[in-house]
Scaffold this motif. Sequence first.
Motif, PDB file in Angstrom:
ATOM      1  N   GLN A 278       0.515   1.781   0.510  1.00  0.00           N
ATOM      2  CA  GLN A 278       0.858   2.213  -0.850  1.00  0.00           C
ATOM      3  C   GLN A 278       0.036   1.445  -1.874  1.00  0.00           C
ATOM      4  O   GLN A 278      -0.480   2.016  -2.831  1.00  0.00           O
ATOM      5  CB  GLN A 278       2.355   1.987  -1.094  1.00  0.00           C
TER       6      GLN A 278
ATOM      7  N   CYS B  26      -2.664   3.007  -4.459  1.00  0.00           N
ATOM      8  CA  CYS B  26      -2.521   2.799  -5.904  1.00  0.00           C
ATOM      9  C   CYS B  26      -3.759   2.115  -6.480  1.00  0.00           C
ATOM     10  O   CYS B  26      -4.161   2.410  -7.601  1.00  0.00           O
ATOM     11  CB  CYS B  26      -1.273   1.976  -6.199  1.00  0.00           C
TER      12      CYS B  26
ATOM     13  N   GLU C 131      -6.041   3.529  -9.377  1.00  0.00           N
ATOM     14  CA  GLU C 131      -6.294   2.767 -10.590  1.00  0.00           C
ATOM     15  C   GLU C 131      -7.790   2.676 -10.873  1.00  0.00           C
ATOM     16  O   GLU C 131      -8.195   2.534 -12.007  1.00  0.00           O
ATOM     17  CB  GLU C 131      -5.747   1.346 -10.417  1.00  0.00           C
TER      18      GLU C 131
ATOM     19  N   VAL D 137      -2.782  11.102  -5.627  1.00  0.00           N
ATOM     20  CA  VAL D 137      -2.195   9.844  -6.066  1.00  0.00           C
ATOM     21  C   VAL D 137      -0.724   9.824  -5.661  1.00  0.00           C
ATOM     22  O   VAL D 137       0.033  10.733  -6.005  1.00  0.00           O
ATOM     23  CB  VAL D 137      -2.330   9.661  -7.593  1.00  0.00           C
TER      24      VAL D 137
ATOM     25  N   CYS E 238       2.936   4.852  -8.444  1.00  0.00           N
ATOM     26  CA  CYS E 238       1.804   3.998  -8.835  1.00  0.00           C
ATOM     27  C   CYS E 238       1.843   3.742 -10.315  1.00  0.00           C
ATOM     28  O   CYS E 238       2.223   4.538 -11.092  1.00  0.00           O
ATOM     29  CB  CYS E 238       0.477   4.651  -8.469  1.00  0.00           C
TER      30      CYS E 238
END
Length: 179
Positions: free
Chosen positions: A51, A55, A59, A175, A179
Amino acid sequence: MTERTAARPPVRPRSGRRPLPPLIFLLVLALAAGAVWWTVVRQDRAREAAQAQACASAEAAPPSLEPSSVLVRVFNATDSSGLAGQVAEELRARGLTVNEVANDSGRRQVEGVGEIRFGARGRDQARYLSAYLPGAGEHQDTRATAEVDLVLGPQFTGLATVEDVEAALVPDEDVPTGC
């Protein structure tokens, strides 16, 4: 009168031994519970790491900003004269706001294709500008403005194409939530 005594079975003396089968059963049960707990903890850590990695890659995608809201100063850190002016014109043609064009007077050694310098308020603008110059390094300084410096390095060959910039700015559909 005769006394009647109830026939009691003789009491067997205790040998001092503990019941071994129940202890073995409890030990096996504790080991099985520990193994299940260890497996669950490992799987949870692996899921959290996956995860976090997903994320982090989400980002890394530059934010989609209005090009005219990005204030850029273009500096030339190469031996090619006029390079900053050419890049500034191309950035203006793509809608970015170029405030200054000059040779790099900074004390930082620029390597590779270039460097994007920014302050804390210009982080999103710097990430947006990184789509125009893939492979450029980033350097956060102490400036208080959202203005971003694009410093052209010795390996600079050109800005990314319009199609490449648009592709880099498209949000990632995969995504994960949270997040």
